[in-house]
Design a protein around this motif. Structure first.
Motif, PDB file in Angstrom:
ATOM      1  N   ALA A  27     -37.203  34.500   3.330  1.00  0.00           N
ATOM      2  CA  ALA A  27     -37.487  33.377   2.429  1.00  0.00           C
ATOM      3  C   ALA A  27     -37.792  33.836   1.009  1.00  0.00           C
ATOM      4  O   ALA A  27     -37.752  33.021   0.073  1.00  0.00           O
ATOM      5  N   ASP A  28     -38.070  35.130   0.809  1.00  0.00           N
ATOM      6  CA  ASP A  28     -38.403  35.618  -0.529  1.00  0.00           C
ATOM      7  C   ASP A  28     -37.232  35.502  -1.496  1.00  0.00           C
ATOM      8  O   ASP A  28     -37.434  35.537  -2.719  1.00  0.00           O
ATOM      9  N   LEU A  29     -36.011  35.398  -0.975  1.00  0.00           N
ATOM     10  CA  LEU A  29     -34.866  35.312  -1.868  1.00  0.00           C
ATOM     11  C   LEU A  29     -34.609  33.897  -2.383  1.00  0.00           C
ATOM     12  O   LEU A  29     -33.842  33.696  -3.323  1.00  0.00           O
ATOM     13  N   LEU A  30     -35.235  32.900  -1.767  1.00  0.00           N
ATOM     14  CA  LEU A  30     -34.956  31.511  -2.145  1.00  0.00           C
ATOM     15  C   LEU A  30     -35.328  31.194  -3.593  1.00  0.00           C
ATOM     16  O   LEU A  30     -34.563  30.503  -4.291  1.00  0.00           O
ATOM     17  N   PRO A  31     -36.517  31.626  -4.101  1.00  0.00           N
ATOM     18  CA  PRO A  31     -36.799  31.338  -5.513  1.00  0.00           C
ATOM     19  C   PRO A  31     -35.731  31.874  -6.456  1.00  0.00           C
ATOM     20  O   PRO A  31     -35.388  31.220  -7.447  1.00  0.00           O
ATOM     21  N   TYR A  32     -35.207  33.047  -6.156  1.00  0.00           N
ATOM     22  CA  TYR A  32     -34.144  33.613  -7.003  1.00  0.00           C
ATOM     23  C   TYR A  32     -32.898  32.740  -6.956  1.00  0.00           C
ATOM     24  O   TYR A  32     -32.257  32.500  -7.981  1.00  0.00           O
ATOM     25  N   LEU A  33     -32.549  32.228  -5.765  1.00  0.00           N
ATOM     26  CA  LEU A  33     -31.360  31.388  -5.644  1.00  0.00           C
ATOM     27  C   LEU A  33     -31.516  30.092  -6.424  1.00  0.00           C
ATOM     28  O   LEU A  33     -30.565  29.622  -7.062  1.00  0.00           O
ATOM     29  N   PHE A  34     -32.698  29.511  -6.375  1.00  0.00           N
ATOM     30  CA  PHE A  34     -32.910  28.277  -7.134  1.00  0.00           C
ATOM     31  C   PHE A  34     -32.854  28.528  -8.646  1.00  0.00           C
ATOM     32  O   PHE A  34     -32.500  27.629  -9.409  1.00  0.00           O
ATOM     33  N   LYS A  35     -33.198  29.737  -9.086  1.00  0.00           N
ATOM     34  CA  LYS A  35     -33.079  30.042 -10.504  1.00  0.00           C
ATOM     35  C   LYS A  35     -31.621  30.107 -10.948  1.00  0.00           C
ATOM     36  O   LYS A  35     -31.314  29.868 -12.117  1.00  0.00           O
ATOM     37  N   LEU A  36     -30.731  30.406 -10.009  1.00  0.00           N
ATOM     38  CA  LEU A  36     -29.307  30.433 -10.342  1.00  0.00           C
ATOM     39  C   LEU A  36     -28.743  29.033 -10.540  1.00  0.00           C
ATOM     40  O   LEU A  36     -27.710  28.863 -11.198  1.00  0.00           O
ATOM     41  N   PHE A  37     -29.407  28.039  -9.944  1.00  0.00           N
ATOM     42  CA  PHE A  37     -28.957  26.640 -10.059  1.00  0.00           C
ATOM     43  C   PHE A  37     -30.156  25.795 -10.501  1.00  0.00           C
ATOM     44  O   PHE A  37     -30.754  25.066  -9.718  1.00  0.00           O
ATOM     45  N   LEU A  38     -30.495  25.913 -11.776  1.00  0.00           N
ATOM     46  CA  LEU A  38     -31.687  25.235 -12.289  1.00  0.00           C
ATOM     47  C   LEU A  38     -31.553  23.712 -12.268  1.00  0.00           C
ATOM     48  O   LEU A  38     -32.559  23.004 -12.258  1.00  0.00           O
ATOM     49  N   ASP A  39     -30.329  23.218 -12.260  1.00  0.00           N
ATOM     50  CA  ASP A  39     -30.125  21.767 -12.309  1.00  0.00           C
ATOM     51  C   ASP A  39     -29.995  21.156 -10.923  1.00  0.00           C
ATOM     52  O   ASP A  39     -29.707  19.955 -10.801  1.00  0.00           O
ATOM     53  N   ARG A  40     -30.207  21.928  -9.865  1.00  0.00           N
ATOM     54  CA  ARG A  40     -30.054  21.392  -8.502  1.00  0.00           C
ATOM     55  C   ARG A  40     -31.329  21.644  -7.704  1.00  0.00           C
ATOM     56  O   ARG A  40     -31.963  22.697  -7.839  1.00  0.00           O
ATOM     57  N   ASP A  41     -31.648  20.675  -6.858  1.00  0.00           N
ATOM     58  CA  ASP A  41     -32.933  20.689  -6.166  1.00  0.00           C
ATOM     59  C   ASP A  41     -32.842  21.089  -4.696  1.00  0.00           C
ATOM     60  O   ASP A  41     -33.868  21.360  -4.076  1.00  0.00           O
ATOM     61  N   PHE A  42     -31.652  21.086  -4.127  1.00  0.00           N
ATOM     62  CA  PHE A  42     -31.518  21.365  -2.700  1.00  0.00           C
ATOM     63  C   PHE A  42     -30.658  22.600  -2.478  1.00  0.00           C
ATOM     64  O   PHE A  42     -29.652  22.810  -3.162  1.00  0.00           O
ATOM     65  N   CYS A  43     -31.067  23.386  -1.503  1.00  0.00           N
ATOM     66  CA  CYS A  43     -30.250  24.486  -0.992  1.00  0.00           C
ATOM     67  C   CYS A  43     -29.907  24.159   0.453  1.00  0.00           C
ATOM     68  O   CYS A  43     -30.801  23.819   1.242  1.00  0.00           O
ATOM     69  N   VAL A  44     -28.637  24.222   0.818  1.00  0.00           N
ATOM     70  CA  VAL A  44     -28.217  23.876   2.178  1.00  0.00           C
ATOM     71  C   VAL A  44     -27.525  25.064   2.812  1.00  0.00           C
ATOM     72  O   VAL A  44     -26.948  25.911   2.123  1.00  0.00           O
ATOM     73  N   ILE A  45     -27.623  25.122   4.129  1.00  0.00           N
ATOM     74  CA  ILE A  45     -26.961  26.166   4.905  1.00  0.00           C
ATOM     75  C   ILE A  45     -26.540  25.563   6.231  1.00  0.00           C
ATOM     76  O   ILE A  45     -27.276  24.763   6.822  1.00  0.00           O
ATOM     77  N   SER A  46     -25.365  25.898   6.684  1.00  0.00           N
ATOM     78  CA  SER A  46     -24.893  25.430   7.985  1.00  0.00           C
ATOM     79  C   SER A  46     -24.708  26.632   8.901  1.00  0.00           C
ATOM     80  O   SER A  46     -24.267  27.694   8.466  1.00  0.00           O
ATOM     81  N   VAL A  47     -25.102  26.446  10.160  1.00  0.00           N
ATOM     82  CA  VAL A  47     -25.003  27.526  11.144  1.00  0.00           C
ATOM     83  C   VAL A  47     -24.357  26.975  12.406  1.00  0.00           C
ATOM     84  O   VAL A  47     -24.505  25.796  12.719  1.00  0.00           O
ATOM     85  N   PRO A  48     -23.645  27.823  13.149  1.00  0.00           N
ATOM     86  CA  PRO A  48     -23.068  27.349  14.426  1.00  0.00           C
ATOM     87  C   PRO A  48     -24.163  26.882  15.371  1.00  0.00           C
ATOM     88  O   PRO A  48     -25.269  27.413  15.388  1.00  0.00           O
ATOM     89  N   LYS A  49     -23.860  25.868  16.164  1.00  0.00           N
ATOM     90  CA  LYS A  49     -24.868  25.270  17.038  1.00  0.00           C
ATOM     91  C   LYS A  49     -25.395  26.235  18.087  1.00  0.00           C
ATOM     92  O   LYS A  49     -26.521  26.088  18.550  1.00  0.00           O
ATOM     93  N   LEU A  50     -24.604  27.191  18.480  1.00  0.00           N
ATOM     94  CA  LEU A  50     -25.048  28.132  19.506  1.00  0.00           C
ATOM     95  C   LEU A  50     -25.772  29.339  18.926  1.00  0.00           C
ATOM     96  O   LEU A  50     -26.192  30.220  19.671  1.00  0.00           O
ATOM     97  N   THR A  51     -25.933  29.371  17.594  1.00  0.00           N
ATOM     98  CA  THR A  51     -26.629  30.486  16.963  1.00  0.00           C
ATOM     99  C   THR A  51     -28.142  30.289  17.077  1.00  0.00           C
ATOM    100  O   THR A  51     -28.659  29.227  16.721  1.00  0.00           O
ATOM    101  N   PRO A  52     -28.873  31.283  17.571  1.00  0.00           N
ATOM    102  CA  PRO A  52     -30.342  31.141  17.626  1.00  0.00           C
ATOM    103  C   PRO A  52     -30.919  30.978  16.227  1.00  0.00           C
ATOM    104  O   PRO A  52     -30.393  31.520  15.254  1.00  0.00           O
ATOM    105  N   GLU A  53     -32.004  30.234  16.131  1.00  0.00           N
ATOM    106  CA  GLU A  53     -32.639  30.004  14.843  1.00  0.00           C
ATOM    107  C   GLU A  53     -33.251  31.296  14.319  1.00  0.00           C
ATOM    108  O   GLU A  53     -34.011  31.957  15.026  1.00  0.00           O
ATOM    109  N   PHE A  54     -32.938  31.670  13.074  1.00  0.00           N
ATOM    110  CA  PHE A  54     -33.439  32.919  12.498  1.00  0.00           C
ATOM    111  C   PHE A  54     -34.539  32.603  11.477  1.00  0.00           C
ATOM    112  O   PHE A  54     -34.705  31.452  11.040  1.00  0.00           O
ATOM    113  N   PRO A  55     -35.325  33.614  11.072  1.00  0.00           N
ATOM    114  CA  PRO A  55     -36.522  33.359  10.257  1.00  0.00           C
ATOM    115  C   PRO A  55     -36.280  32.598   8.968  1.00  0.00           C
ATOM    116  O   PRO A  55     -37.148  31.845   8.527  1.00  0.00           O
TER     117      PRO A  55
END
Length: 967
Positions: free
Chosen positions: A239-267
């Motif tokens: 999760a430490d990388l998320l602030p950096y990602l939001f700085k790359l898109f200052l005009d957007r408020d949401f970050c989305v990610i899609s994962v396969p349904k059979l993939t175990p939930e990761f940290p």
């Protein structure tokens, strides 16, 4: 490339061998790639993009509460007056805290840049030494600045708006009145085991047709993570990388990610919110999103005050329970008590000084009722909690972007309220508060226990007892959360109602809530209300038409499709209309004993007055039809079949006012001479009752024709063959209860899918079919022939083995019959009574030894038992009826299985000692000797302690049993 580990092969197969270099080369304003470093070594990689198909996302997922991941269209945006940042006690973030956070952020960025060899951009350097530092921000309270300083000559530090209006600077997605949220949408998955504000609110996903007109048309307000990987030992820092990602898109408020349904939930997903997919979604991915405000760690929970009312009203303006919330909040602020005098407490959740949630609780005063009626002690020990530490949740709502903080909010509420556990009562829809309810529970321990999320699409076909039991097992699994449970049922979820329509085919001695024909002793009305399964599963109303094993979806009759990862078939057996060709009569009779013999089905359209009753919907429809077209008119009713439902149907018709003379019961021939009652006395009593009511009964008749072979709708006459003679009956309504078999459409779907079918769907000992993704259970199935298990059925039961215990008489309506095996274990229970039967208690007697039933055989032989109804209502047997008795039995079995007895040849198990006695055909004195040896063993002490612990632990229910120290 080493950080991709085992993912490298599928990535190369799907994106090509140079996918990584292509991602890096494609970087621009909308596409970025970044790495995570530790001591100069790359430990993670992420690729993000501002390009995504928001129209498809909105079609597949319920994104309304997030404004469709779009900003409001400037053409439709209304200017709002500038509002100052709240100051004082409402703002829990101080300047020092802000500067500390800014400093930590910059220092971490500097460190990353230094490790990567790049020049820092935000510092001044002199020969490599940092000589200055600056932190800047575009956020300030200009209204306050203009109030304190003369800034008119600088135009108030604002740009002039084309419309000469003050324009509010861009800021994150607003909270409060701009968010149109519902009760259900505020509930996070973390708290689903505690809160469901409306019965079908949060987890029952109603199908929503997404049209172009309803979609937001503003600019995108989200960017997506295309590719992400992190070394195992650094995953918790993802999760430490998320602030950096939001700085790359200052005009957007949401970050989305899609994962396969059979993939175990990761940290990384712990900082994201799962988006609920629509029922019509065919997407094979799960969508998660994170709002930039969701990364703020300065979340505060405090007691609600009067100044919070405007913010709370703004948050709840779209909620159906706003009035109730306002009333309870006012009671708290004014008197700290509700109308009944129970102490109330209210808390708000704040982020950056803004109210984002509210929790209202009160003291739980019905602790004894909760403990007596719910298995709460599966999760807690009441002895570890003081009475005043139990609370009841009244209201809870939270802005959806902070859902992943729910467990922390509850933990803080428990601390501030001096509570250790909370309960939430959920009533079924359209029921009064005196009706049975589902109880949700959380405590301090549970708020700190994570659940493993399973996103696999598990589809159950058939709302049978087997299907519901499977869904219950998954739903109430303590450490697993199943997000995609779907039930496909012809008439939807099998809700039961208490109106007269639901009494069809119920005996007069059964209450409104208990339908004998359709009533399940596994899932009664009260059971379903207490389980609240509808709050956890999606229900698709439809009938299975086909199974596409390659594409992994079920096709429905209505041309719909339901995707699955695992399919569970529990369709059971249904009454069908058999073939009515006279040429088949002989074949049917000769093959009637073979339960797996394929039978021809009635393939023509079913006449409007011919009914096969298989579920509650059928009964309701038949009841209405009878009242409109039969009861007050002339004509006869013909009931065809040998099952017990024939007799319950007769009773219902008579209760509706139909004379016995208008009813014809036609029994087809059966090779099995045992009746559906499995008891000659009961069968004789029913026969006499039918004769008394002048009901016509015909035996050994096979249906051969409807309407003399002419047009079959409606049915006006039916013809049967009986001992080379023809029986022709006029009828106005026809009920078919002729054998339950596999539904024709279900059989076709199973057969066309090439699943092995041998009279029933073939499974192995673990319920697998020949498809590893398809399971089956219940009457629909049979074991493979290699198990040689066809002979194991009720037909092998011999009533002459063992002994019978009978009290009462069928004529007086107090008949009670127990059949015991040769080992004095209860094998069958038959009751005929004019009073309501305590079925749940009587079922507890099954497979119990007579010694456990207070020496039943000895007492009966001595003439001490004259009425077993009264006998089994005595206090001594209440321990057997307790819901924890099964767990106690299991504990006793474990003690006995592990017990060792000391003998002449060393220690042996009890089983070995008993087997030796049997093999040697020992006399009773050897058995007595074994008993004496056992009483001297450690197992006897453990057994005695287990019994006393059971009685002590359940003493609030089992007060009639003596315990050490009481006498």
């Amino acid at each position: 490339m080493h950080i991709f580990a085992e993912q490298i092969t599928p990535l190369v197969e799907s994106h090509g061998p140079y996918f990584l270099s292509e991602l890096i080369e494609a970087q621009d304003e909308e596409n970025h790639a970044a790495v995570c470093e530790n001591e100069g070594a790359v430990v993670g990689f992420v690729s993000v993009s501002g390009h995504m198909d928001l129209k498809l996302f909105n079609k597949w997922f319920e994104l309304e509460e997030f404004e469709g991941l779009r900003k409001e269209n400037p053409a439709h945006q209304e200017e709002k007056p500038e509002e100052p940042q709240p100051l004082g006690e409402e703002n829990n973030v101080t300047d020092a805290q802000q500067s500390d956070e800014a400093r930590e952020l910059v220092e971490s960025e500097l460190m990353a840049e230094e490790e990567s060899g790049n020049e820092p951009k935000d510092t001044s350097q002199n020969e490599g030494a940092v000589v200055g530092f600056v932190s800047v921000s575009g956020h300030m309270d200009l209204k306050l600045f203009n109030k304190w300083f003369e800034l008119e000559e600088f135009e108030g530090l604002r740009k002039e708006n084309p419309a000469h209006q003050e324009e509010k600077p861009e800021e994150p997605q607003p909270l409060g009145e701009e968010n149109n949220v519902t009760d259900a949408q505020h509930l996070s998955d973390e708290a689903r085991e505690l809160v469901e504000p409306e019965y079908a609110g949060s987890c029952i996903k109603d199908t929503v047709e997404c049209t172009e007109d309803s979609e937001p048309d503003g600019p995108p307000n989200a960017f997506c993570i295309q590719l992400f990987t992190m070394e195992k030992k650094f995953e918790m820092r993802s999760a430490d990388l998320l602030p950096y990602l939001f700085k790359l898109f200052l005009d957007r408020d949401f970050c989305v990610i899609s994962v396969p349904k059979l993939t175990p939930e990761f940290p990384l997903l712990q900082s994201f919110i799962r988006v609920t997919p629509r029922d019509t979604s065919t997407c094979s991915q799960e969508l998660y999103l994170c709002h930039r405000w969701g990364l703020i760690r300065t979340l505060k929970v405090r007691v609600a005050v009067s100044s919070d009312i405007p913010a709370i009203l703004s948050l709840t303006e779209s909620l159906s329970q706003q009035e109730s919330i306002s009333e309870d909040l006012d009671l708290f602020l004014q008197a700290r008590k509700d109308q009944n005098g129970t102490a109330l407490q209210a808390f708000v959740a704040q982020v950056e000084g803004r109210v984002v949630g509210l929790i209202i609780i009160k003291d739980e005063e019905d602790i004894e009722f909760v403990r007596a009626n719910f298995d709460v002690e599966r999760f807690m020990y009441f002895s570890h909690h003081q009475r005043e530490e139990h609370g009841r949740l009244c209201h809870f709502f939270l802005n959806p972007v902070f859902q992943h903080h729910t467990k922390y909010i509850f933990r803080e509420v428990l601390r501030l309220a001096h509570k250790s556990c909370l309960y939430y009562l959920l009533y079924p829809p359209h029921y009064s508060h005196k009706a049975p309810f589902a109880l949700y529970h959380t405590n301090r321990k549970l708020t700190m226990e994570p659940k493993v999320t399973v996103n696999a699409r598990i589809v159950v076909v058939g709302a049978s007892d087997t299907g519901l039991a499977f869904l219950e097992a998954l739903t109430f699994c303590p450490h697993l959360r199943f997000n995609n449970l779907t039930l496909i049922s012809t008439h939807g979820f099998p809700d039961r109602c208490s109106d007269d329509n639901m009494r069809f085919l119920a005996t007069s001695d059964v209450t409104l809530m208990q339908d004998l024909f359709l009533h399940s002793h596994c899932y009664s009305d009260q059971d379903q209300a207490r389980l609240s399964l509808r709050s956890w599963i999606s229900v698709v109303t439809g009938k299975m038409k086909a199974i596409d094993r390659e594409a992994k979806h079920v096709e429905l009759m209505e041309n719909g499709k339901v995707q699955y990862d695992y399919l569970i078939l529990c369709t059971g057996l249904q009454y069908q209309m058999p073939s009515i060709t006279s040429t088949e009569a002989t074949t049917q009779k000769s093959n009637s004993m073979n339960p797996h013999q394929p039978r021809h089905r009635h393939r023509q359209p079913v006449p409007s007055n011919l009914f096969t009753l298989n579920d509650q919907h059928d009964c309701s429809h038949v009841h209405q039809w009878l009242m409109d077209n039969f009861v007050q008119l002339t004509g006869d009713a013909v009931l065809y079949g040998n099952t017990i439902n024939v007799f319950t149907c007769v009773e219902t018709l008579m209760r509706l006012g139909v004379s016995g003379r208008r009813i014809h019961v036609v029994h087809p021939p059966e090779d099995n001479i045992t009746s559906c009652f499995h008891n000659e006395s009961v069968e004789h009593a029913v026969k006499q009752a039918l004769e008394k009511e002048e009901v016509h009964v015909h035996h050994d008749c096979l249906l051969t024709q409807i309407n003399d072979g002419q047009h079959a709708d409606p049915v006006t006459s039916v013809s049967f063959t009986a001992d080379a003679q023809t029986l022709r009956l006029e009828c106005a309504v026809f009920f078919s209860f002729f054998r339950k078999t596999v539904d024709c459409d279900a059989f076709k779907a199973i057969n066309d899918a090439c699943l092995v079918f041998d009279g029933r769907l073939v499974i192995d000992s673990t319920f697998h079919t020949n498809d590893p993704s398809i399971y089956a259970a219940g009457p629909l199935t049979k074991y493979s022939r290699r198990y040689h298990a066809d002979q194991w059925s009720d037909s092998c039961f011999n009533s002459k083995e063992g002994r019978d215990i009978v009290t009462g008489r069928t004529e007086t309506g107090n008949y009670f019959h127990l059949h015991l095996s040769p080992h004095d274990v209860v094998e069958s229970i038959t009751c005929l009574s004019k009073n309501t039967l305590p079925v749940s208690n009587l079922l507890c007697l099954y497979r119990k030894h007579h010694l456990l039933l207070n020496h039943l055989c000895s007492r009966y032989d001595e003439g001490l038992i004259h009425d077993m109804y009264s006998y089994f209502r005595e206090n001594w047997c209440l321990a057997l009826y307790h819901d924890r008795f099964a767990d106690f039995e299991q504990e006793v079995r474990q003690i006995m299985d592990s017990a060792k007895l000391e003998g002449e040849n060393g220690s042996v198990s009890i089983q070995e000692a008993l087997q030796k006695i049997v093999d040697d055909k020992a006399e009773s004195d050897q058995s007595m000797s074994l008993s004496e040896v056992f009483q001297k063993s450690a197992a006897y002490s453990a057994l005695r302690k287990s019994v006393l612990d059971y009685l002590k632990y359940n003493r609030y229910h089992l007060t009639m049993y003596a315990r050490p120290g009481l006498l």
